[in-house]
Design a protein around this motif. Structure first.
Motif, PDB file in Angstrom:
ATOM      1  N   PRO A  31     -23.152  -1.004  -6.673  1.00 24.05           N
ATOM      2  CA  PRO A  31     -22.438  -1.353  -7.608  1.00 24.05           C
ATOM      3  C   PRO A  31     -22.530  -3.408  -7.760  1.00 24.05           C
ATOM      4  CG  PRO A  31     -21.509   0.355  -7.264  1.00 24.05           C
ATOM      5  CD  PRO A  31     -22.297  -0.217  -6.106  1.00 24.05           C
ATOM      6  N   ASP A  32     -22.534  -4.028  -9.138  1.00 26.39           N
ATOM      7  CA  ASP A  32     -22.517  -5.226  -8.546  1.00 26.39           C
ATOM      8  C   ASP A  32     -20.451  -6.000  -8.681  1.00 26.39           C
ATOM      9  OD1 ASP A  32     -24.985  -5.058 -10.173  1.00 26.39           O
ATOM     10  OD2 ASP A  32     -23.841  -5.759 -12.173  1.00 26.39           O
ATOM     11  N   SER A  33     -19.901  -4.811  -8.317  1.00 23.55           N
ATOM     12  CA  SER A  33     -19.012  -5.487  -7.745  1.00 23.55           C
ATOM     13  C   SER A  33     -18.752  -5.463  -6.339  1.00 23.55           C
ATOM     14  CB  SER A  33     -17.324  -4.559  -7.903  1.00 23.55           C
ATOM     15  OG  SER A  33     -17.989  -3.291  -7.775  1.00 23.55           O
ATOM     16  N   CYS A  34     -20.560  -4.939  -5.562  1.00 22.79           N
ATOM     17  CA  CYS A  34     -20.041  -5.322  -4.194  1.00 22.79           C
ATOM     18  C   CYS A  34     -20.489  -6.830  -3.537  1.00 22.79           C
ATOM     19  CB  CYS A  34     -20.848  -4.329  -3.478  1.00 22.79           C
ATOM     20  SG  CYS A  34     -20.638  -2.921  -3.776  1.00 22.79           S
ATOM     21  N   CYS A  35     -21.240  -7.894  -4.965  1.00 20.68           N
ATOM     22  CA  CYS A  35     -21.326  -8.847  -4.638  1.00 20.68           C
ATOM     23  C   CYS A  35     -20.168 -10.038  -4.520  1.00 20.68           C
ATOM     24  CB  CYS A  35     -22.094  -9.310  -5.797  1.00 20.68           C
ATOM     25  SG  CYS A  35     -23.577  -8.143  -6.204  1.00 20.68           S
TER      26      CYS A  35
ATOM     27  N   LEU B  71     -24.449  -9.382  -0.382  1.00 18.12           N
ATOM     28  CA  LEU B  71     -23.106  -8.403  -0.285  1.00 18.12           C
ATOM     29  C   LEU B  71     -21.951  -8.274   0.711  1.00 18.12           C
ATOM     30  CD1 LEU B  71     -25.870  -5.234  -0.994  1.00 18.12           C
ATOM     31  CD2 LEU B  71     -24.849  -6.539  -2.913  1.00 18.12           C
ATOM     32  N   HIS B  72     -21.245  -7.354  -0.198  1.00 14.94           N
ATOM     33  CA  HIS B  72     -19.854  -7.465   1.232  1.00 14.94           C
ATOM     34  C   HIS B  72     -20.122  -6.399   1.997  1.00 14.94           C
ATOM     35  CE1 HIS B  72     -17.279  -9.136  -1.845  1.00 14.94           C
ATOM     36  NE2 HIS B  72     -17.481  -8.553  -2.673  1.00 14.94           N
ATOM     37  N   GLN B  73     -20.006  -7.129   3.477  1.00 12.07           N
ATOM     38  CA  GLN B  73     -20.589  -5.925   4.529  1.00 12.07           C
ATOM     39  C   GLN B  73     -20.185  -5.101   5.361  1.00 12.07           C
ATOM     40  OE1 GLN B  73     -24.337  -6.724   5.305  1.00 12.07           O
ATOM     41  NE2 GLN B  73     -24.136  -8.476   3.296  1.00 12.07           N
ATOM     42  N   GLU B  74     -19.159  -5.539   4.865  1.00 14.31           N
ATOM     43  CA  GLU B  74     -17.639  -4.514   5.138  1.00 14.31           C
ATOM     44  C   GLU B  74     -16.825  -3.437   4.194  1.00 14.31           C
ATOM     45  OE1 GLU B  74     -12.718  -4.959   7.566  1.00 14.31           O
ATOM     46  OE2 GLU B  74     -14.034  -6.286   6.202  1.00 14.31           O
TER      47      GLU B  74
END
Length: 313
Positions: A175-179, A198-201
């Motif tokens: 999802p775009d919320s991971c950016c 992207l969020h890596q955690e």
């Protein structure tokens, strides 16, 4: 004078404690409201898993409606205690003492009743993947919104890694919320161009850390213990002030006046000006004059030389 000074000191201490009650109660309400929003998000994501039960056991003592109601009632009780201390009203101070005792008993019972250590393991985080297939469905819009909100605020993606979205759903990219820098289509662009956007955690460790306890939860526990200790001290001071005011308001009976002798000189004892109490809670003692005239004026006794000269003349 010693009793007036002690009463003044007790009143100052009670003023400070009531102000402390207002400040600590306001802090508890603010932190509890902030935690409740995050707790609702976590409970939505962990529904029907062991993590949900662990989250409830950890945060129910902090955001329980009874604790919130007690803090609101404590603010009102502190106002009554301030008025009773200011006016030295025995009835208000007695009600203040009884209310503090009831609040302390409720807090102690709630703390003992809800105290329980959550049994949660890091392996339980895998159960969060069961909540991912419903993401994006029309009848699960609330779950989609919760996932997006949690990933944005906690800066995480998926459960363990962002590839969980590709594994558990039919999505081709997260999802775009991971950016880290969100805009429409950012996840697709990051998936094909640069994965570092992207969020890596994963969100699983974030939820696990939240359930095990946060700094805000530790602050709430510290405030709860501090309020309990302050209530014990306030009850002891209020009881002491009640005792001092009750026995201090017993006005002394006037001493019986001896029979007047016209041949003897009259002597009058005037109370010193410093006998008026400064505590603001007691009345000044009455001065009884040993004077036979109607106007209430007294004649000072002559000294030894004047008395000898009158006798010789």
């Amino acid at each position: 004078m010693a009793r007036e000074d002690a009463v003044r000191c007790l009143r100052c201490l009670l003023y400070a404690l009531n102000l402390l009650f207002w400040l600590m109660s306001a802090c508890v309400l603010g932190v509890a409201a902030w935690l409740r929003d995050y707790l609702n998000t976590v409970l939505t994501l962990t529904a029907h898993t062991r993590l949900e039960e662990a989250a409830v056991l950890t945060y129910s003592p902090a955001v329980h409606p009874v604790i919130i109601a007690v803090c609101c009632f404590l603010i009102i009780v502190a106002m009554v205690g301030y008025c009773g201390t200011l006016k030295c009203n025995l009835l208000l101070l007695s009600w203040y003492f009884g209310s503090l005792l009831v609040i302390f008993c409720v807090e102690l019972a709630s703390g003992v009743w809800t105290y329980d250590e959550p049994s949660v393991q890091r392996s339980d985080m895998i159960s969060l993947k069961s909540r991912m297939p419903n993401y994006g469905l029309q009848r699960y819009q609330w779950l989609t919104h919760t996932w997006n909100t949690f990933q944005t605020e906690f800066k995480c993606c998926g459960v363990i890694y962002f590839t969980d979205w590709l594994e558990m759903t039919e999505m081709e990219w997260p999802p775009d919320s991971c950016c880290s820098n969100q805009y429409p289509g950012c996840a697709r662009h990051a998936h094909y161009r640069d994965l570092s956007d992207l969020h890596q955690e994963g969100c699983g460790p974030k939820i696990y850390s939240f359930i095990r306890g946060t700094k805000q939860l530790q602050v709430l526990r510290f405030l709860g213990v501090s309020i309990g200790v302050a209530q014990i001290l306030a009850m002891a001071l209020t009881l002491t002030l009640l005792w001092a005011l009750y026995y201090g308001r017993k006005s002394p009976e006037p001493a019986s006046m001896p029979p007047s002798d016209d041949s003897a000189p009259l002597t009058v004892t005037h109370g010193p000006s410093g006998d008026v109490p400064k505590s603001g809670c007691t009345r000044a003692p009455k001065v009884w004059a040993n004077s036979p005239n109607i106007a209430g004026t007294a004649t000072t006794a002559p000294n030894g030389h004047q008395f000898e000269m009158e006798r010789l003349s």
